[in-house]
Design a protein around this motif. Sequence first.
Motif, PDB file in Angstrom:
ATOM      1  N   MET A  55     110.468  10.224   8.799  1.00  0.00           N
ATOM      2  CA  MET A  55     111.466  11.358   9.408  1.00  0.00           C
ATOM      3  C   MET A  55     110.741  12.744   9.549  1.00  0.00           C
ATOM      4  SD  MET A  55     114.825  12.659   7.412  1.00  0.00           S
ATOM      5  CE  MET A  55     114.406  13.783   6.299  1.00  0.00           C
ATOM      6  N   ASP A  56     111.027  13.197  10.881  1.00  0.00           N
ATOM      7  CA  ASP A  56     110.086  14.221  11.534  1.00  0.00           C
ATOM      8  C   ASP A  56     110.951  15.465  10.850  1.00  0.00           C
ATOM      9  OD1 ASP A  56     108.351  12.799  13.011  1.00  0.00           O
ATOM     10  OD2 ASP A  56     109.782  12.932  14.708  1.00  0.00           O
ATOM     11  N   SER A  57     109.893  16.451  10.210  1.00  0.00           N
ATOM     12  CA  SER A  57     110.425  17.535   9.900  1.00  0.00           C
ATOM     13  C   SER A  57     110.839  18.449  10.902  1.00  0.00           C
ATOM     14  CB  SER A  57     109.540  18.233   8.965  1.00  0.00           C
ATOM     15  OG  SER A  57     108.301  18.892   9.621  1.00  0.00           O
ATOM     16  N   ASN A  58     111.520  19.795  10.944  1.00  0.00           N
ATOM     17  CA  ASN A  58     111.851  20.620  11.945  1.00  0.00           C
ATOM     18  C   ASN A  58     110.481  21.503  12.240  1.00  0.00           C
ATOM     19  OD1 ASN A  58     114.511  20.249  11.935  1.00  0.00           O
ATOM     20  ND2 ASN A  58     114.836  22.063  10.294  1.00  0.00           N
ATOM     21  N   ILE A 117     103.855  13.993  17.199  1.00  0.00           N
ATOM     22  CA  ILE A 117     102.799  14.357  16.308  1.00  0.00           C
ATOM     23  C   ILE A 117     102.836  13.668  14.883  1.00  0.00           C
ATOM     24  CG2 ILE A 117     101.634  16.430  15.350  1.00  0.00           C
ATOM     25  CD1 ILE A 117     102.526  17.894  17.521  1.00  0.00           C
ATOM     26  N   THR A 118     101.737  13.226  14.406  1.00  0.00           N
ATOM     27  CA  THR A 118     101.591  12.586  13.039  1.00  0.00           C
ATOM     28  C   THR A 118     102.013  13.831  11.918  1.00  0.00           C
ATOM     29  OG1 THR A 118      99.215  12.862  13.047  1.00  0.00           O
ATOM     30  CG2 THR A 118      99.999  10.967  13.753  1.00  0.00           C
ATOM     31  N   THR A 119     102.306  13.260  10.888  1.00  0.00           N
ATOM     32  CA  THR A 119     102.650  14.425   9.951  1.00  0.00           C
ATOM     33  C   THR A 119     101.601  15.145   9.488  1.00  0.00           C
ATOM     34  OG1 THR A 119     102.605  12.742   8.209  1.00  0.00           O
ATOM     35  CG2 THR A 119     104.837  12.889   9.255  1.00  0.00           C
ATOM     36  N   ASP A 120     100.388  14.571   9.577  1.00  0.00           N
ATOM     37  CA  ASP A 120      99.123  15.487   8.918  1.00  0.00           C
ATOM     38  C   ASP A 120      98.538  16.260  10.140  1.00  0.00           C
ATOM     39  OD1 ASP A 120      98.224  13.386  10.396  1.00  0.00           O
ATOM     40  OD2 ASP A 120      96.733  12.926   8.914  1.00  0.00           O
ATOM     41  N   LEU A 121      99.218  16.310  11.466  1.00  0.00           N
ATOM     42  CA  LEU A 121      98.825  17.171  12.710  1.00  0.00           C
ATOM     43  C   LEU A 121      97.616  16.807  12.936  1.00  0.00           C
ATOM     44  CD1 LEU A 121      99.890  20.566  11.763  1.00  0.00           C
ATOM     45  CD2 LEU A 121     101.203  18.973  13.150  1.00  0.00           C
ATOM     46  N   LEU A 142     107.498  19.970  12.551  1.00  0.00           N
ATOM     47  CA  LEU A 142     106.717  19.137  13.497  1.00  0.00           C
ATOM     48  C   LEU A 142     107.545  18.842  14.849  1.00  0.00           C
ATOM     49  CD1 LEU A 142     105.836  15.849  11.416  1.00  0.00           C
ATOM     50  CD2 LEU A 142     104.359  17.573  12.484  1.00  0.00           C
ATOM     51  N   LYS A 143     108.896  18.995  14.792  1.00  0.00           N
ATOM     52  CA  LYS A 143     109.861  19.122  15.847  1.00  0.00           C
ATOM     53  C   LYS A 143     109.152  20.341  16.855  1.00  0.00           C
ATOM     54  CE  LYS A 143     113.330  16.334  14.523  1.00  0.00           C
ATOM     55  NZ  LYS A 143     114.698  16.233  13.984  1.00  0.00           N
ATOM     56  N   LYS A 144     109.062  21.454  16.095  1.00  0.00           N
ATOM     57  CA  LYS A 144     108.748  22.610  16.931  1.00  0.00           C
ATOM     58  C   LYS A 144     107.415  22.664  17.526  1.00  0.00           C
ATOM     59  CE  LYS A 144     111.924  25.532  14.449  1.00  0.00           C
ATOM     60  NZ  LYS A 144     112.090  26.843  13.546  1.00  0.00           N
ATOM     61  N   VAL A 145     106.421  22.095  16.707  1.00  0.00           N
ATOM     62  CA  VAL A 145     105.178  22.109  16.960  1.00  0.00           C
ATOM     63  C   VAL A 145     104.972  21.047  18.365  1.00  0.00           C
ATOM     64  CG1 VAL A 145     102.597  21.343  16.761  1.00  0.00           C
ATOM     65  CG2 VAL A 145     104.161  22.631  14.986  1.00  0.00           C
ATOM     66  N   ALA A 146     105.767  19.978  18.185  1.00  0.00           N
ATOM     67  CA  ALA A 146     105.363  18.881  19.441  1.00  0.00           C
ATOM     68  C   ALA A 146     106.374  19.646  20.622  1.00  0.00           C
ATOM     69  CB  ALA A 146     106.393  17.664  19.256  1.00  0.00           C
ATOM     70  N   GLY A 147     107.484  20.338  20.376  1.00  0.00           N
ATOM     71  CA  GLY A 147     108.008  20.958  21.699  1.00  0.00           C
ATOM     72  C   GLY A 147     106.931  22.041  22.109  1.00  0.00           C
ATOM     73  N   GLN A 148     106.479  22.775  21.455  1.00  0.00           N
ATOM     74  CA  GLN A 148     105.522  23.842  22.045  1.00  0.00           C
ATOM     75  C   GLN A 148     104.384  23.368  22.858  1.00  0.00           C
ATOM     76  OE1 GLN A 148     106.233  26.847  21.899  1.00  0.00           O
ATOM     77  NE2 GLN A 148     104.456  27.329  23.222  1.00  0.00           N
ATOM     78  N   LEU A 158      96.817  13.822  15.184  1.00  0.00           N
ATOM     79  CA  LEU A 158      96.838  12.968  16.497  1.00  0.00           C
ATOM     80  C   LEU A 158      98.273  13.406  17.112  1.00  0.00           C
ATOM     81  CD1 LEU A 158      95.703  10.885  18.302  1.00  0.00           C
ATOM     82  CD2 LEU A 158      97.298   9.152  17.128  1.00  0.00           C
ATOM     83  N   ALA A 159      98.342  13.840  18.327  1.00  0.00           N
ATOM     84  CA  ALA A 159      99.472  13.939  19.274  1.00  0.00           C
ATOM     85  C   ALA A 159      99.325  12.895  20.512  1.00  0.00           C
ATOM     86  CB  ALA A 159      99.312  15.375  20.067  1.00  0.00           C
ATOM     87  N   ARG A 160     100.554  12.241  20.528  1.00  0.00           N
ATOM     88  CA  ARG A 160     100.748  11.026  21.448  1.00  0.00           C
ATOM     89  C   ARG A 160     101.528  11.678  22.686  1.00  0.00           C
ATOM     90  NH1 ARG A 160     101.135   8.244  16.758  1.00  0.00           N
ATOM     91  NH2 ARG A 160      99.793   6.711  16.478  1.00  0.00           N
ATOM     92  N   CYS A 161     100.894  12.072  23.741  1.00  0.00           N
ATOM     93  CA  CYS A 161     101.459  12.632  24.852  1.00  0.00           C
ATOM     94  C   CYS A 161     101.745  11.583  25.897  1.00  0.00           C
ATOM     95  CB  CYS A 161     100.698  13.693  25.508  1.00  0.00           C
ATOM     96  SG  CYS A 161      99.808  14.857  24.140  1.00  0.00           S
ATOM     97  N   TYR A 162     103.233  11.445  26.220  1.00  0.00           N
ATOM     98  CA  TYR A 162     103.733  10.471  27.208  1.00  0.00           C
ATOM     99  C   TYR A 162     103.826  11.182  28.470  1.00  0.00           C
ATOM    100  CZ  TYR A 162     104.162   7.419  23.212  1.00  0.00           C
ATOM    101  OH  TYR A 162     103.975   6.594  22.304  1.00  0.00           O
ATOM    102  N   VAL A 163     103.014  10.744  29.544  1.00  0.00           N
ATOM    103  CA  VAL A 163     103.189  11.554  30.891  1.00  0.00           C
ATOM    104  C   VAL A 163     103.466  10.565  31.994  1.00  0.00           C
ATOM    105  CG1 VAL A 163     101.472  12.729  32.551  1.00  0.00           C
ATOM    106  CG2 VAL A 163     100.958  12.612  30.120  1.00  0.00           C
ATOM    107  N   SER A 164     104.432  11.291  32.791  1.00  0.00           N
ATOM    108  CA  SER A 164     105.047  10.696  33.839  1.00  0.00           C
ATOM    109  C   SER A 164     104.333  11.234  35.331  1.00  0.00           C
ATOM    110  CB  SER A 164     106.568  10.929  33.993  1.00  0.00           C
ATOM    111  OG  SER A 164     107.112  10.324  32.911  1.00  0.00           O
ATOM    112  N   VAL A 165     104.027  10.282  36.077  1.00  0.00           N
ATOM    113  CA  VAL A 165     103.302  10.637  37.385  1.00  0.00           C
ATOM    114  C   VAL A 165     104.180  10.352  38.572  1.00  0.00           C
ATOM    115  CG1 VAL A 165     101.042  10.541  38.655  1.00  0.00           C
ATOM    116  CG2 VAL A 165     101.127  10.255  36.287  1.00  0.00           C
ATOM    117  N   PHE A 166     104.384  11.299  39.530  1.00  0.00           N
ATOM    118  CA  PHE A 166     105.256  11.172  40.762  1.00  0.00           C
ATOM    119  C   PHE A 166     104.532  11.681  41.756  1.00  0.00           C
ATOM    120  CE2 PHE A 166     108.372  11.566  37.253  1.00  0.00           C
ATOM    121  CZ  PHE A 166     109.023  10.387  37.166  1.00  0.00           C
ATOM    122  N   PRO A 167     104.438  11.006  42.945  1.00  0.00           N
ATOM    123  CA  PRO A 167     104.475   9.742  43.371  1.00  0.00           C
ATOM    124  C   PRO A 167     103.266   9.250  43.417  1.00  0.00           C
ATOM    125  CG  PRO A 167     104.735  11.143  45.138  1.00  0.00           C
ATOM    126  CD  PRO A 167     104.757  11.908  44.208  1.00  0.00           C
TER     127      PRO A 167
END
Length: 119
Positions: free
Chosen positions: A1-4, A41-45, A6-12, A47-56
Amino acid sequence: MDSNRLKKVAGQVQKDLAEIFREMAQSQFKGLLLTVSRVTITTDLSLARCYVSVFPATDKQGVVDYLNENKAAIKNNLVQKLKGQLRKMPDLIFYLDDSYDQEEALNKILKGGGESPIK
């Protein structure tokens, strides 16, 4: 379960990466739109997995490979943008987010333009 937190850090991180990619697109990826669709982001900060979309782009995986090869410079820019908000900066790993392509293929099938998976 993500803490608030972690969600804020991931959003930033997502917001700042989007700005970094916008700057990169102007110089290195002319005519491409890079979007950061999700950051986890993992709970211990560590690793950050970043999903990127590329167009076109025809070589989307090539763009993601380029990002992974240059992640040290991207991480350095990210550290400068975060300005010491984090004690430990997570390592970045970029993944291709192809959910838009899958959605487009599914819409094509549903509208009768593609091959139906139900025979």
